[in-house]
Design a protein around this motif. Sequence first.
Motif, PDB file in Angstrom:
ATOM      1  N   TRP A   1       0.840  -1.214   0.000  1.00 38.04           N
ATOM      2  CA  TRP A   1       0.000   0.000   0.000  1.00 38.04           C
ATOM      3  C   TRP A   1       0.863   1.247   0.000  1.00 38.04           C
TER       4      TRP A   1
ATOM      5  N   HIS B   1       0.842   4.015  -3.183  1.00 39.54           N
ATOM      6  CA  HIS B   1       0.451   5.419  -3.046  1.00 39.54           C
ATOM      7  C   HIS B   1       1.619   6.379  -3.235  1.00 39.54           C
TER       8      HIS B   1
ATOM      9  N   ASN C   1       1.509   9.126  -6.163  1.00 36.36           N
ATOM     10  CA  ASN C   1       1.292  10.508  -5.737  1.00 36.36           C
ATOM     11  C   ASN C   1       2.524  11.402  -5.732  1.00 36.36           C
TER      12      ASN C   1
ATOM     13  N   GLN D   1       0.984   9.226   1.468  1.00 34.21           N
ATOM     14  CA  GLN D   1      -0.194   8.454   1.887  1.00 34.21           C
ATOM     15  C   GLN D   1      -1.317   9.388   2.332  1.00 34.21           C
ATOM     16  N   VAL D   2      -0.952  10.388   3.159  1.00 37.69           N
ATOM     17  CA  VAL D   2      -1.965  11.321   3.657  1.00 37.69           C
ATOM     18  C   VAL D   2      -2.563  12.116   2.495  1.00 37.69           C
TER      19      VAL D   2
ATOM     20  N   ALA E   1      -3.041  11.172  -0.454  1.00 38.72           N
ATOM     21  CA  ALA E   1      -3.961  10.341  -1.242  1.00 38.72           C
ATOM     22  C   ALA E   1      -5.392  10.473  -0.745  1.00 38.72           C
ATOM     23  N   TYR E   2      -5.559  10.725   0.558  1.00 39.84           N
ATOM     24  CA  TYR E   2      -6.886  10.825   1.155  1.00 39.84           C
ATOM     25  C   TYR E   2      -7.278  12.266   1.479  1.00 39.84           C
ATOM     26  N   CYS E   3      -6.274  13.139   1.632  1.00 41.28           N
ATOM     27  CA  CYS E   3      -6.532  14.549   1.960  1.00 41.28           C
ATOM     28  C   CYS E   3      -5.736  15.442   1.008  1.00 41.28           C
TER      29      CYS E   3
END
Length: 311
Positions: free
Chosen positions: A220, A224, A228, A263-264, A266-268
């Motif tokens: 994972w 990401h 990203n 990683q962060v 990717a969601y924010c």
Amino acid sequence: FFQKTLTAVKSWFTLFGWSKGQNPISVPYSLRRDVCIVQLTVAQEKTFKRKVDKDKGFYDMLLHLNGQPIPGIAASQSLPSDPVERMFQLHWQHSELLSFLKSKGAYLPHVMPEFLLTPEDYEIWTEVNTGMRRGSMRSSGKLSGRRIFVLENRLFETMSKRAWTDVLLQIYKVFVLPRVSSRIVPDPSSLESLQNMPGIKSEPLCSNIYSRYERTILIWLNKHYEKNRKIVWKDSQRGGIPPMRWIVNFDQDLLDGLVLAAQVAAYCPYLIPTHFIKMYTNPRTREQFLHNSLILVKALHAINLDIDIKV
């Protein structure tokens, strides 16, 4: 290293180990105390100044993380008033706890039930067992049973702290890590850029360091980050787009903050222009590493993900 591990363990179980909010723990003191006090009868509780809140005992934590109690052990059962009988009851419960964890895949061959006792109960345990062994020697002329370790108080406290820390680590391993889903849906856009990078296999026997759940997290992270890095830092003025990397561990490969930031993001994604664009994408000095870590922690605070991570 051990102290850092202990701090991380205490922080995680304090924040996420309980069904109803945070509950500060100390290793091994509050764990040993809660195992004893939470199971006292109402009459016995009156002799103690401190009472454990409902749903805040050790076995309640285990029930919350596991979803089912340890067979034969109830969080509300009482302990005998006689000190020796009480010690034997607790020793039996610790034996059942260790057996239960081992049946779930925990690795605890070095942890003996007596190491989980309080110093007072451990002293009773050594007195009773050494006395029994002397009687056995007189009657049979030889020793029998497993070896009895008699530790002085300071050494016992060190052993107890290590034992309880390892129990918590193994509880995390067998009850929390398996929640990680191994179903990673291939993303065509990321597969194209990852095709020249060695893969990480999630099969159980392909690593003697990480479990398949930990390797799933590594996959994972790789996915990401590669997807990203060109998005997050396309307009970077502090080194340009960071190079491709292969993330194979949870310490060295995460030190510069870039992988976690990806990683962060990717969601924010809204944190990219306010935080992540300011990071050094090819940090070389300690100051630059510190700079990136400061930005990452500020980003976590901005989204109220306050998990007490120090820069």
